[in-house]
Design a protein around this motif. Structure first.
Motif, PDB file in Angstrom:
ATOM      1  N   SER A  17     -33.669 -32.582 -21.412  1.00 22.62           N
ATOM      2  CA  SER A  17     -33.678 -31.738 -20.207  1.00 22.62           C
ATOM      3  C   SER A  17     -32.645 -32.223 -19.192  1.00 22.62           C
ATOM      4  CB  SER A  17     -35.073 -31.707 -19.586  1.00 22.62           C
ATOM      5  OG  SER A  17     -35.434 -32.964 -19.050  1.00 22.62           O
ATOM      6  N   ASP A  18     -32.475 -33.540 -19.062  1.00 21.36           N
ATOM      7  CA  ASP A  18     -31.480 -34.083 -18.143  1.00 21.36           C
ATOM      8  C   ASP A  18     -30.076 -33.646 -18.546  1.00 21.36           C
ATOM      9  OD1 ASP A  18     -33.491 -35.314 -16.788  1.00 21.36           O
ATOM     10  OD2 ASP A  18     -33.110 -37.318 -17.580  1.00 21.36           O
ATOM     11  N   PHE A  19     -29.797 -33.741 -19.829  1.00 19.23           N
ATOM     12  CA  PHE A  19     -28.463 -33.354 -20.299  1.00 19.23           C
ATOM     13  C   PHE A  19     -28.211 -31.871 -20.059  1.00 19.23           C
ATOM     14  CE2 PHE A  19     -25.753 -31.582 -23.639  1.00 19.23           C
ATOM     15  CZ  PHE A  19     -24.582 -32.288 -23.416  1.00 19.23           C
ATOM     16  N   LEU A  20     -29.176 -31.038 -20.422  1.00 16.97           N
ATOM     17  CA  LEU A  20     -29.010 -29.596 -20.237  1.00 16.97           C
ATOM     18  C   LEU A  20     -28.907 -29.247 -18.749  1.00 16.97           C
ATOM     19  CD1 LEU A  20     -31.546 -28.191 -22.865  1.00 16.97           C
ATOM     20  CD2 LEU A  20     -29.054 -28.276 -23.036  1.00 16.97           C
ATOM     21  N   SER A  25     -25.512 -27.561 -14.349  1.00 17.72           N
ATOM     22  CA  SER A  25     -25.160 -27.757 -12.950  1.00 17.72           C
ATOM     23  C   SER A  25     -23.651 -27.852 -12.735  1.00 17.72           C
ATOM     24  CB  SER A  25     -25.828 -29.030 -12.407  1.00 17.72           C
ATOM     25  OG  SER A  25     -27.239 -28.892 -12.412  1.00 17.72           O
ATOM     26  N   ARG A  26     -22.890 -27.926 -13.822  1.00 21.89           N
ATOM     27  CA  ARG A  26     -21.437 -27.924 -13.705  1.00 21.89           C
ATOM     28  C   ARG A  26     -20.887 -26.508 -13.522  1.00 21.89           C
ATOM     29  NH1 ARG A  26     -19.180 -32.554 -17.968  1.00 21.89           N
ATOM     30  NH2 ARG A  26     -20.231 -34.298 -16.926  1.00 21.89           N
ATOM     31  N   THR A  27     -21.675 -25.509 -13.869  1.00 18.75           N
ATOM     32  CA  THR A  27     -21.231 -24.125 -13.735  1.00 18.75           C
ATOM     33  C   THR A  27     -22.117 -23.309 -12.798  1.00 18.75           C
ATOM     34  OG1 THR A  27     -22.498 -23.517 -15.719  1.00 18.75           O
ATOM     35  CG2 THR A  27     -20.187 -24.105 -16.033  1.00 18.75           C
ATOM     36  N   LEU A  28     -23.289 -23.828 -12.462  1.00 17.97           N
ATOM     37  CA  LEU A  28     -24.219 -23.135 -11.567  1.00 17.97           C
ATOM     38  C   LEU A  28     -24.606 -24.060 -10.419  1.00 17.97           C
ATOM     39  CD1 LEU A  28     -26.656 -21.615 -14.241  1.00 17.97           C
ATOM     40  CD2 LEU A  28     -24.873 -20.388 -13.008  1.00 17.97           C
ATOM     41  N   PRO A  29     -24.975 -23.505  -9.252  1.00 19.30           N
ATOM     42  CA  PRO A  29     -25.450 -24.352  -8.152  1.00 19.30           C
ATOM     43  C   PRO A  29     -26.703 -25.131  -8.558  1.00 19.30           C
ATOM     44  CG  PRO A  29     -24.948 -22.136  -7.372  1.00 19.30           C
ATOM     45  CD  PRO A  29     -24.891 -22.083  -8.866  1.00 19.30           C
ATOM     46  N   VAL A  30     -26.775 -26.385  -8.122  1.00 19.00           N
ATOM     47  CA  VAL A  30     -27.912 -27.229  -8.481  1.00 19.00           C
ATOM     48  C   VAL A  30     -29.226 -26.605  -8.011  1.00 19.00           C
ATOM     49  CG1 VAL A  30     -29.002 -29.477  -8.108  1.00 19.00           C
ATOM     50  CG2 VAL A  30     -26.540 -29.340  -8.490  1.00 19.00           C
ATOM     51  N   LEU A  31     -29.230 -26.008  -6.815  1.00 14.16           N
ATOM     52  CA  LEU A  31     -30.452 -25.397  -6.293  1.00 14.16           C
ATOM     53  C   LEU A  31     -30.929 -24.255  -7.190  1.00 14.16           C
ATOM     54  CD1 LEU A  31     -29.853 -25.272  -2.421  1.00 14.16           C
ATOM     55  CD2 LEU A  31     -31.458 -26.721  -3.678  1.00 14.16           C
ATOM     56  N   GLY A  82     -25.386 -35.698  -9.890  1.00 10.94           N
ATOM     57  CA  GLY A  82     -24.563 -36.772 -10.418  1.00 10.94           C
ATOM     58  C   GLY A  82     -23.977 -36.438 -11.775  1.00 10.94           C
ATOM     59  N   LEU A  83     -24.785 -35.836 -12.636  1.00 10.57           N
ATOM     60  CA  LEU A  83     -24.311 -35.469 -13.967  1.00 10.57           C
ATOM     61  C   LEU A  83     -23.252 -34.378 -13.910  1.00 10.57           C
ATOM     62  CD1 LEU A  83     -27.696 -35.403 -15.950  1.00 10.57           C
ATOM     63  CD2 LEU A  83     -25.964 -37.202 -15.947  1.00 10.57           C
ATOM     64  N   SER A  84     -23.285 -33.578 -12.845  1.00 10.31           N
ATOM     65  CA  SER A  84     -22.334 -32.470 -12.745  1.00 10.31           C
ATOM     66  C   SER A  84     -20.994 -32.896 -12.149  1.00 10.31           C
ATOM     67  CB  SER A  84     -22.926 -31.330 -11.900  1.00 10.31           C
ATOM     68  OG  SER A  84     -23.097 -31.727 -10.551  1.00 10.31           O
ATOM     69  N   SER A 143     -12.414 -42.011  -8.858  1.00  9.18           N
ATOM     70  CA  SER A 143     -13.150 -41.125  -7.958  1.00  9.18           C
ATOM     71  C   SER A 143     -14.483 -40.686  -8.518  1.00  9.18           C
ATOM     72  CB  SER A 143     -12.305 -39.879  -7.639  1.00  9.18           C
ATOM     73  OG  SER A 143     -12.044 -39.147  -8.830  1.00  9.18           O
ATOM     74  N   SER A 144     -14.666 -40.759  -9.834  1.00 13.92           N
ATOM     75  CA  SER A 144     -15.920 -40.304 -10.443  1.00 13.92           C
ATOM     76  C   SER A 144     -16.929 -41.433 -10.599  1.00 13.92           C
ATOM     77  CB  SER A 144     -15.646 -39.681 -11.817  1.00 13.92           C
ATOM     78  OG  SER A 144     -15.164 -40.657 -12.725  1.00 13.92           O
ATOM     79  N   THR A 145     -16.483 -42.690 -10.543  1.00 12.97           N
ATOM     80  CA  THR A 145     -17.384 -43.810 -10.782  1.00 12.97           C
ATOM     81  C   THR A 145     -18.361 -44.018  -9.636  1.00 12.97           C
ATOM     82  OG1 THR A 145     -15.720 -44.926 -12.141  1.00 12.97           O
ATOM     83  CG2 THR A 145     -17.511 -46.272 -11.272  1.00 12.97           C
ATOM     84  N   LEU A 146     -17.869 -44.067  -8.398  1.00  9.99           N
ATOM     85  CA  LEU A 146     -18.743 -44.327  -7.256  1.00  9.99           C
ATOM     86  C   LEU A 146     -19.805 -43.248  -7.076  1.00  9.99           C
ATOM     87  CD1 LEU A 146     -19.476 -46.137  -4.922  1.00  9.99           C
ATOM     88  CD2 LEU A 146     -17.778 -44.959  -3.504  1.00  9.99           C
ATOM     89  N   PRO A 147     -19.448 -41.940  -7.103  1.00  5.51           N
ATOM     90  CA  PRO A 147     -20.499 -40.913  -7.018  1.00  5.51           C
ATOM     91  C   PRO A 147     -21.504 -41.026  -8.152  1.00  5.51           C
ATOM     92  CG  PRO A 147     -18.349 -39.939  -6.621  1.00  5.51           C
ATOM     93  CD  PRO A 147     -18.104 -41.332  -7.102  1.00  5.51           C
TER      94      PRO A 147
END
Length: 280
Positions: A17-20, A25-31, A82-84, A143-147
């Motif tokens: 579920s986390d992966f999906l 969330s990379r293509t849709l708003p997290v909310l 974070g995953l997105s 830039s991606s490591t800290l977030p």
């Protein structure tokens, strides 16, 4: 033995579920992802509760469940974000340090951990430091490591609160604990959406996957809560936190994510620290 099997089942459900959720969330708003998945979970739990017709537990138990719901919502929101925007292979293992939270809560309440648990905390922190390694080869990597680390820590805090409070809530009735937690999270999410005036627009083709995420979450929640009431909550929390391995594996297979050697070592050290916390 049954508690171990259930906790490992929870880790599998949460990992997928986390992966999906992170992927969507990379293509849709997290909310939007959260609203559809969480509402699906609430509907399923309501239907189950209607068939059980069990009496609700006392108010304090339901209070623990409500706090668990808020903690899990915060953890999932931070994890998906974070995953997105970051690297799944970094966010996931950092989030796996969640079992340290119940340990710290116990310390604040006067419960002194043993040497092995202190060692586990130290290893977890050392692993986080190694995971934050940046070679400076590319600006994108830096830039991606800290977030990734920051969102992973926020997710760990949320999940750690969930582990601690859901165990207490599950002692009353698992079904009511899950329903109360989910109702609280959906109401909180709805309030955020109203305040931010977020317009939920999700393509119909994405609805089945978002609904599946919600179903996987409640199955994993049920397996963990049951496992924590049958065995030691510390062991159940650590085994359930191995969902990070599932997420990392899927990110490696599907997204072809690669990590530098210091980051690989950091992830391994963090996971060893988590296991040491449990063993203590």
């Amino acid at each position: 033995m049954l508690a171990i099997v259930l906790a490992l089942g929870a880790s599998l459900g949460w990992g997928v579920s986390d992966f999906l959720g992170g992927l969507k969330s990379r293509t849709l708003p997290v909310l939007s992802v959260l609203l559809i998945s969480q509402t699906t979970a609430l509907i399923l739990l309501t239907l189950i509760a209607a068939t059980r017709a069990a009496a609700p537990p006392d108010a304090s138990t339901l209070g623990y469940a409500a706090i668990a719901g808020l903690g899990e919502l915060a953890g999932i929101a931070a994890l998906y974000r974070g995953l997105s925007v970051g690297k799944m292979s970094i966010v996931a293992p950092v989030a796996a340090t969640a079992p340290a939270v119940p340990l710290l809560i116990g310390m604040a309440g006067g419960q002194i951990p043993g040497p092995l648990q202190f060692t586990g905390l130290a290893l977890a922190m050392l692993g986080l430091a190694a995971t934050s390694y940046r070679s400076g080869k590319t600006a994108a990597t830096a830039s991606s490591t800290l977030p990734s680390i920051l969102y992973g820590l926020l997710a760990a805090a949320g999940f750690g609160i969930f582990f601690h409070t859901m165990h207490n809530a599950g002692e009353g009735d698992v079904g009511w604990a899950l329903l109360t937690a989910r109702l609280t999270s959906v109401l909180a999410l709805a309030a955020v959406i109203i305040v931010k005036r977020h317009r939920v627009r999700v393509p119909t083709t994405d609805l089945p996957i978002l609904a599946a995420i919600g179903a996987l979450v409640i199955v994993a929640d049920f397996l963990y809560t049951t496992a924590s009431t049958l065995g030691l909550v510390s062991v159940a929390a650590v085994l359930a936190s191995l969902h990070t391995i599932v997420t990392i594996a899927l990110a490696r297979i599907v997204l072809k994510e690669r990590l530098e050697r210091p980051q690989q070592i950091g992830i391994a050290i963090s996971l060893i620290g988590v296991l040491a916390i449990s063993a203590g």
